[in-house]
Design a protein around this motif. Structure first.
Motif, PDB file in Angstrom:
ATOM      1  N   TYR A  85       5.693  15.141   0.082  1.00 31.99           N
ATOM      2  CA  TYR A  85       6.313  14.060  -0.696  1.00 31.99           C
ATOM      3  C   TYR A  85       6.041  14.171  -2.200  1.00 31.99           C
ATOM      4  CZ  TYR A  85       7.728   9.364  -2.102  1.00 31.99           C
ATOM      5  OH  TYR A  85       8.332   8.307  -2.723  1.00 31.99           O
TER       6      TYR A  85
ATOM      7  N   ASP B  52       1.824   1.817  -3.493  1.00 28.49           N
ATOM      8  CA  ASP B  52       0.660   2.369  -4.206  1.00 28.49           C
ATOM      9  C   ASP B  52       0.554   3.864  -3.956  1.00 28.49           C
ATOM     10  OD1 ASP B  52      -0.069  -0.033  -5.211  1.00 28.49           O
ATOM     11  OD2 ASP B  52      -1.782  -0.374  -3.889  1.00 28.49           O
ATOM     12  N   ALA B  53       0.608   4.229  -2.679  1.00 26.98           N
ATOM     13  CA  ALA B  53       0.444   5.639  -2.311  1.00 26.98           C
ATOM     14  C   ALA B  53       1.550   6.484  -2.937  1.00 26.98           C
ATOM     15  CB  ALA B  53       0.445   5.785  -0.793  1.00 26.98           C
ATOM     16  N   ALA B  54       2.786   5.993  -2.858  1.00 27.98           N
ATOM     17  CA  ALA B  54       3.917   6.758  -3.384  1.00 27.98           C
ATOM     18  C   ALA B  54       3.802   6.923  -4.896  1.00 27.98           C
ATOM     19  CB  ALA B  54       5.226   6.082  -3.019  1.00 27.98           C
ATOM     20  N   GLU B  55       3.409   5.868  -5.582  1.00 28.56           N
ATOM     21  CA  GLU B  55       3.308   5.948  -7.037  1.00 28.56           C
ATOM     22  C   GLU B  55       2.213   6.917  -7.465  1.00 28.56           C
ATOM     23  OE1 GLU B  55       3.504   2.559  -9.620  1.00 28.56           O
ATOM     24  OE2 GLU B  55       4.512   1.386  -8.090  1.00 28.56           O
ATOM     25  N   LEU B  56       1.108   6.926  -6.696  1.00 26.89           N
ATOM     26  CA  LEU B  56       0.037   7.870  -7.017  1.00 26.89           C
ATOM     27  C   LEU B  56       0.485   9.304  -6.803  1.00 26.89           C
ATOM     28  CD1 LEU B  56      -3.072   6.034  -5.633  1.00 26.89           C
ATOM     29  CD2 LEU B  56      -2.872   7.010  -7.903  1.00 26.89           C
ATOM     30  N   LEU B  57       1.477   9.481  -5.923  1.00 26.66           N
ATOM     31  CA  LEU B  57       1.973  10.827  -5.661  1.00 26.66           C
ATOM     32  C   LEU B  57       3.095  11.198  -6.635  1.00 26.66           C
ATOM     33  CD1 LEU B  57       1.889  10.714  -1.794  1.00 26.66           C
ATOM     34  CD2 LEU B  57       0.522  12.184  -3.247  1.00 26.66           C
ATOM     35  N   GLY B  58       3.326  10.349  -7.615  1.00 28.31           N
ATOM     36  CA  GLY B  58       4.264  10.734  -8.668  1.00 28.31           C
ATOM     37  C   GLY B  58       5.639  10.101  -8.581  1.00 28.31           C
ATOM     38  N   ALA B  59       5.842   9.174  -7.645  1.00 31.63           N
ATOM     39  CA  ALA B  59       7.146   8.532  -7.536  1.00 31.63           C
ATOM     40  C   ALA B  59       7.246   7.393  -8.543  1.00 31.63           C
ATOM     41  CB  ALA B  59       7.344   7.999  -6.123  1.00 31.63           C
ATOM     42  N   THR B  60       8.466   7.167  -9.045  1.00 29.13           N
ATOM     43  CA  THR B  60       8.658   5.992  -9.887  1.00 29.13           C
ATOM     44  C   THR B  60       8.753   4.774  -8.966  1.00 29.13           C
ATOM     45  OG1 THR B  60      11.032   6.188  -9.750  1.00 29.13           O
ATOM     46  CG2 THR B  60       9.962   7.301 -11.586  1.00 29.13           C
TER      47      THR B  60
ATOM     48  N   THR C 280      12.681   5.768  -1.214  1.00 35.45           N
ATOM     49  CA  THR C 280      12.303   6.788  -0.239  1.00 35.45           C
ATOM     50  C   THR C 280      11.270   6.319   0.779  1.00 35.45           C
ATOM     51  OG1 THR C 280      10.638   7.599  -1.778  1.00 35.45           O
ATOM     52  CG2 THR C 280      12.764   8.711  -1.810  1.00 35.45           C
ATOM     53  N   VAL C 281      10.458   5.345   0.401  1.00 38.86           N
ATOM     54  CA  VAL C 281       9.372   4.965   1.302  1.00 38.86           C
ATOM     55  C   VAL C 281       9.578   3.582   1.922  1.00 38.86           C
ATOM     56  CG1 VAL C 281       6.923   4.484   1.441  1.00 38.86           C
ATOM     57  CG2 VAL C 281       7.711   6.426   0.124  1.00 38.86           C
TER      58      VAL C 281
ATOM     59  N   PHE D 258       3.503   7.543   5.242  1.00 38.21           N
ATOM     60  CA  PHE D 258       4.872   7.041   5.285  1.00 38.21           C
ATOM     61  C   PHE D 258       5.395   7.164   6.708  1.00 38.21           C
ATOM     62  CE2 PHE D 258       4.574   9.071   0.905  1.00 38.21           C
ATOM     63  CZ  PHE D 258       4.065   7.913   0.340  1.00 38.21           C
TER      64      PHE D 258
ATOM     65  N   ARG E  35       1.223   7.263 -11.702  1.00 42.45           N
ATOM     66  CA  ARG E  35       1.834   8.574 -11.515  1.00 42.45           C
ATOM     67  C   ARG E  35       1.542   9.560 -12.633  1.00 42.45           C
ATOM     68  NH1 ARG E  35       7.132   8.100 -14.006  1.00 42.45           N
ATOM     69  NH2 ARG E  35       7.813   9.896 -12.827  1.00 42.45           N
TER      70      ARG E  35
ATOM     71  N   MET F 205       8.577  14.923  -5.374  1.00 43.02           N
ATOM     72  CA  MET F 205       8.756  13.998  -6.492  1.00 43.02           C
ATOM     73  C   MET F 205       8.566  14.728  -7.813  1.00 43.02           C
ATOM     74  SD  MET F 205       9.543  10.994  -5.576  1.00 43.02           S
ATOM     75  CE  MET F 205      10.341  11.145  -3.996  1.00 43.02           C
TER      76      MET F 205
ATOM     77  N   GLN G 176       0.810  -1.206   0.000  1.00 50.09           N
ATOM     78  CA  GLN G 176       0.000   0.000   0.000  1.00 50.09           C
ATOM     79  C   GLN G 176       0.857   1.277   0.000  1.00 50.09           C
ATOM     80  OE1 GLN G 176      -3.166   0.838   3.081  1.00 50.09           O
ATOM     81  NE2 GLN G 176      -4.310   0.175   1.315  1.00 50.09           N
ATOM     82  N   LEU G 177       1.994   1.225   0.706  1.00 53.29           N
ATOM     83  CA  LEU G 177       2.880   2.388   0.696  1.00 53.29           C
ATOM     84  C   LEU G 177       3.381   2.675  -0.714  1.00 53.29           C
ATOM     85  CD1 LEU G 177       5.048   2.133   3.943  1.00 53.29           C
ATOM     86  CD2 LEU G 177       2.947   3.381   3.529  1.00 53.29           C
TER      87      LEU G 177
ATOM     88  N   PHE H 187      -6.517   6.193   1.310  1.00 53.04           N
ATOM     89  CA  PHE H 187      -6.808   4.791   1.598  1.00 53.04           C
ATOM     90  C   PHE H 187      -7.492   4.639   2.957  1.00 53.04           C
ATOM     91  CE2 PHE H 187      -3.212   4.989  -1.210  1.00 53.04           C
ATOM     92  CZ  PHE H 187      -3.401   3.955  -2.107  1.00 53.04           C
TER      93      PHE H 187
ATOM     94  N   LEU I  82      -4.089   1.448 -10.196  1.00 54.02           N
ATOM     95  CA  LEU I  82      -3.458   0.419  -9.371  1.00 54.02           C
ATOM     96  C   LEU I  82      -3.890  -0.976  -9.818  1.00 54.02           C
ATOM     97  CD1 LEU I  82      -3.906   2.177  -5.926  1.00 54.02           C
ATOM     98  CD2 LEU I  82      -1.854   2.089  -7.332  1.00 54.02           C
TER      99      LEU I  82
ATOM    100  N   GLN J  27      11.977   5.046  -7.056  1.00 49.85           N
ATOM    101  CA  GLN J  27      11.898   6.107  -6.042  1.00 49.85           C
ATOM    102  C   GLN J  27      11.060   5.672  -4.848  1.00 49.85           C
ATOM    103  OE1 GLN J  27      10.430   9.259  -8.566  1.00 49.85           O
ATOM    104  NE2 GLN J  27      12.259  10.510  -8.188  1.00 49.85           N
ATOM    105  N   SER J  28       9.944   5.012  -5.132  1.00 50.31           N
ATOM    106  CA  SER J  28       9.091   4.635  -4.012  1.00 50.31           C
ATOM    107  C   SER J  28       9.778   3.584  -3.148  1.00 50.31           C
ATOM    108  CB  SER J  28       7.723   4.157  -4.496  1.00 50.31           C
ATOM    109  OG  SER J  28       7.860   3.041  -5.318  1.00 50.31           O
TER     110      SER J  28
END
Lengths: 290, 337
Positions: free
Chosen positions: B98, A165-173, A180-181, B87, B73, B102, A162-163, B81, B52, A176-177
Motif C-alpha cells: 500500500y 491513521d495507518a494509511a496517512e502514515l504510509l503516505g496517503a493523503t 482506498t481504505v 486494511f 505522511r 502511494m 485508526q485505518l 498499532f 497523529l 486517498q485514505s
C-alpha cells in the motif's frame, strides 16, 4: 433437546406465516375474479394487472416516485457520507451534535413537519411549496436517521479512525485514505442504508399527500386514489411495486457482491437483518393501506 | 550524533497535562522503550512523533530535520498499532504494498516479496487479514511499516494483544529484524519484563514526565525514586526511620531505602551463624509463600513492615508458612532514595 428444537421451529414457522399471510392475501386478491364466500378465490384472472399496465397514470406515478427516491437518496449519500466521515474521524467532539440532528426526524410527526414546511416555503426567498423539490427536501430529512446510523456504525466497525491513521502514515493523503481504505470497507453498510431508505420512501404517503398531493402524483398517491375504485386493482399495484423493490434490491446486491473477493461475515449478517426489516415494512404498509 | 531529538515537548487537553516538558534523544539504530502505566503519556508521545497528535510546545527532530509541524505522511516514520489496523479489504500483499503504491515507488513486487520473506509469511500473500492469526496479522503490520524504509519505527504496544507464547517469540523476532535493518525504534509498553528483554535504552514515564532513563540493567539496579523502584522490580521500599528501628542501626541516611527481593536471604531463627559484617538481620515470620514456577516468593512479616523475598525454586528448600526467620539484608544492596 429435540423437543425444544421442535418448539423453536414451530415459533419460527408461526412467525413466518404471520408475516406472509397479508402478502399472500394481497397477491391472491390481485389475481382473484370472484371471491365472496370461499376461503380461496372461486376464479382467477389477470384482468387487474392488464388494466394496471395499460394505465399511463401508473407508469407516470412510478417514474415520479423513482425520480424522488433517486434524487433524495442520492443527495443524502453525497452529503451525509463525507459529513459523517469527517466528523467521526477529524472532529469527534461534534459527533453528539450530528447524532442529535440526525435523530430529530424521529421526533417530528409528518403532519407537523409538513405544515411547518408549507408555511416556511410558501413565501420568502425559497418558494418551493407544492413542487417536488420540497418533497425531496423532506425525504432527505426522513431518511437521515437511517443513513446516519448505517454509515456511522460501519465506520465504527472497521475502526475507521485508526485505518486512516495507518494509511496517512504510509503516505496517503486524506482523500486517498478515504477512497482506498475507508470507502471499500463501508460500501456494504452504505448500500444497506440506501436500500432501507429506498424501501421506506417507496411507501411514504403522508409527506407526499400533504406537500404536493395530486400536483405530483407519486405511486402512493395513485394507490390512495385507486383505493376508492377497486380493491383488486390496489392489490395489483401493491404487489407490482413490491416486486419492483425486490428486483431492484436483488440486482444491487448482486452487482455489489459479485466483485467482492472478501465478503466479510458481518456484511452478510447486515443484509439478512436488512431483509427482515424490509419485510416488516412491507407488512405494516399493507395493513395500513387495505 | 543524535538521530531523534525530542526537545521540551509539552501537550495538554483542556485542563490536564499529558506530556510535561519531555526531552530525550536517541542514537541511530537504537531500540528505545517508553515504559509506564496506562495514562502516563507514553502513547501520546509516540503519536506525537508520528504526527497523529500535535504538540503545544517543543520540537521534534529526526535526522536533523524539524518535523514538529509536518503531516504524518511527510515524516518518514513507520508505525505499528496494538490492534494492527490492517486494511480488511486488501490481501497481505496489497496491505504491504500500500505505502509503496502511494509513493509510486518502482520494483514494488520484489520489495514486498523481500519483506514477506523477512517476516516469515511466505504462502500467505493472497490471504486476507481476517484469515490470519493475531501473530500473523501483527507480522503483516510490521512488514507494512518496514517496507517503507522509515527513518524511525514506532511500535505502540504491538504485542500486548497476543498470548504469552506468541508474544515471546515475536519479541525475539522483532529484535532480530530491528538489528538486521539497524532501524531506530521506539517501542511503547506497560510490561517491564518486555521492556527489559528488548530495549537498548528504557525511558520510564510517569504522569507525563520521563522519570528515569538508562540501560535496562541501570534502571533495574539503580532506580532513582520510589515509583521506578516499585514499578520496575517489585522493590521492597522501606521508610528510613522504620528501617533504622528494624536493623537497630542508623548507618544509612536518606528518606527511604529500596531493596530488591532477590538479594535478601532467609535463615531459620534458630541458626546462630549469621554474617552480620556484610548484612543486617531482621527478625520476621513467613506470612505467605507463592510460586510463579521458577521463583518462590515469600512475604515476611516483621515488627514494622512486610518484606518480599524471592528465591529460585530448588527442590526441598522451602520455608513453611508461619516459620520464624531472619532476613539477611546485604548492606551494599541497599539503595537510598
Amino acid at each position: 433437546m429435540k423437543s425444544s428444537l421442535t418448539f423453536h421451529k414451530v415459533i419460527v414457522g408461526l412467525l413466518v406465516i404471520y408475516l406472509l399471510i397479508p402478502l399472500v392475501g394481497t397477491f391472491l386478491f390481485s389475481i382473484a375474479g370472484k371471491w365472496d364466500h370461499t376461503i380461496l378465490p372461486e376464479s382467477y384472472t389477470m384482468d387487474w394487472y392488464i388494466e394496471l399496465f395499460q394505465d399511463e397514470r401508473f407508469y407516470d406515478a412510478f417514474r415520479r416516485t423513482l425520480f424522488l427516491i433517486v434524487m433524495s437518496v442520492g443527495l443524502s449519500v453525497v452529503i451525509m457520507l463525507p459529513t459523517i466521515f469527517i466528523i467521526t474521524v477529524y472532529f469527534s467532539k461534534w459527533e453528539g451534535l450530528l447524532q442529535a440532528a440526525a435523530m430529530l426526524p424521529y421526533g417530528i410527526p409528518p403532519i407537523v413537519g409538513a405544515v411547518g414546511l408549507i408555511k416556511v416555503y410558501s413565501d420568502g426567498p425559497i418558494q418551493i411549496a407544492g413542487t417536488p423539490w420540497i418533497l425531496i427536501g423532506a425525504y432527505f430529512i426522513t431518511i437521515l436517521p437511517f443513513m446516519y446510523q448505517g454509515i456511522r456504525s460501519s465506520l465504527r466497525t472497521i475502526n475507521a479512525v485508526q485505518l486512516v491513521d495507518a494509511a496517512e502514515l504510509l503516505g496517503a493523503t486524506k482523500f486517498q485514505s478515504f477512497r482506498t481504505v475507508v470507502f471499500p470497507n463501508i460500501i456494504s453498510g452504505i448500500l444497506v442504508s440506501t436500500l432501507l431508505s429506498v424501501a421506506l420512501l417507496f411507501s411514504e404517503f403522508a409527506f407526499a399527500n400533504l406537500l404536493v398531493g395530486g400536483r405530483f402524483e407519486t405511486i402512493q398517491i395513485y394507490l390512495a386514489d385507486k383505493l376508492n375504485s377497486s380493491g383488486h386493482l390496489t392489490s395489483a399495484i401493491v404487489i407490482t411495486y413490491y416486486s419492483m423493490i425486490l428486483l431492484l434490491t436483488g440486482i444491487v446486491l448482486k452487482l455489489t457482491f459479485r466483485n467482492e473477493k472478501n465478503p466479510v461475515v458481518s456484511n452478510k449478517k447486515r443484509i439478512l437483518s436488512f431483509f427482515k426489516k424490509q419485510h416488516c415494512n412491507k407488512n405494516t404498509a399493507i395493513e395500513g393501506e387495505k | 550524533m543524535n538521530y531523534v531529538t525530542i526537545d521540551q515537548v509539552t501537550k495538554g487537553y483542556e485542563n490536564q497535562v499529558v506530556l510535561n516538558d519531555i526531552s530525550l534523544t536517541l542514537k541511530k539504530g537504537e531500540f528505545a522503550t517508553l515504559l509506564g502505566q496506562s495514562g502516563c503519556g507514553k502513547s501520546t508521545l509516540l503519536r506525537s512523533i508520528a504526527g497523529l497528535e500535535g504538540v503545544d510546545v517543543g520540537r521534534i527532530l529526526i535526522d536533523g530535520k524539524d518535523i514538529t509541524n509536518l503531516s504524518p505522511r511527510q515524516r518518514e516514520v513507520g508505525m505499528v498499532f496494538q490492534s494492527y489496523a490492517l486494511f480488511p479489504n486488501m490481501s497481505v500483499f496489497d496491505n504491504i504494498a500500500y505505502g509503496l503504491k502511494m509513493k509510486k515507488v518502482k520494483n514494488i513486487k520484489s520489495k514486498v516479496k523481500n519483506m514477506i520473506d523477512m517476516v516469515d509469511l511466505i504462502g500467505k500473500e493472497e490471504s486476507y487479514p481476517h484469515q490470519l492469526s493475531g501473530g500473523q496479522q501483527q507480522r503483516v503490520a510490521l512488514a507494512r511499516a518496514l517496507v517503507m524504509e522509515p527513518k524511525v519505527l514506532l511500535l505502540d504496544e504491538p504485542l500486548s494483544a497476543l498470548d504469552a507464547k506468541i508474544r515471546k517469540s515475536l519479541q525475539k523476532e522483532l529484535k532480530r529484524i530491528q538489528k538486521e535493518l539497524d532501524i531506530t525504534t521506539i517501542f511503547v509498553t506497560h510490561d517491564q519484563e518486555e521492556a527489559m528483554t528488548m530495549s537498548d535504552r528504557i525511558f520510564v514515564m510517569n504522569k507525563g514526565k520521563v522519570v528515569q532513563s538508562g540501560s535496562p540493567s541501570e534502571i533495574y539496579t539503580s532506580p532513582v525514586n520510589t515509583f521506578v523502584a516499585k514499578f520496575i522490580g517489585n522493590y521492597n521500599v522501606c521508610n528510613m526511620e522504620v528501617f533504622h528501628k528494624l536493623v537497630r542501626s542508623t548507618e544509612l541516611k536518606g528518606n527511604e531505602v529500596a531493596i530488591r527481593p532477590e538479594v535478601l536471604q532467609l535463615v531459620s531463627a534458630g541458626e546462630d551463624s549469621l554474617d552480620l559484617q556484610e548484612n543486617w538481620g531482621i527478625k520476621g515470620v513467613i506470612k505467605d509463600v507463592s510460586m510463579t514456577g521458577n521463583v518462590l516468593r515469600y512475604e515476611v512479616e516483621t515488627d514494622e513492615s512486610a518484606f518480599l523475598v524471592d528465591y529460585l525454586h530448588h527442590r526441598g528448600e522451602m520455608f513453611e508458612q508461619g516459620a520464624r526467620v531472619h532476613i539477611l539484608v546485604p548492606k551494599k544492596e541497599c539503595i537510598i532514595l
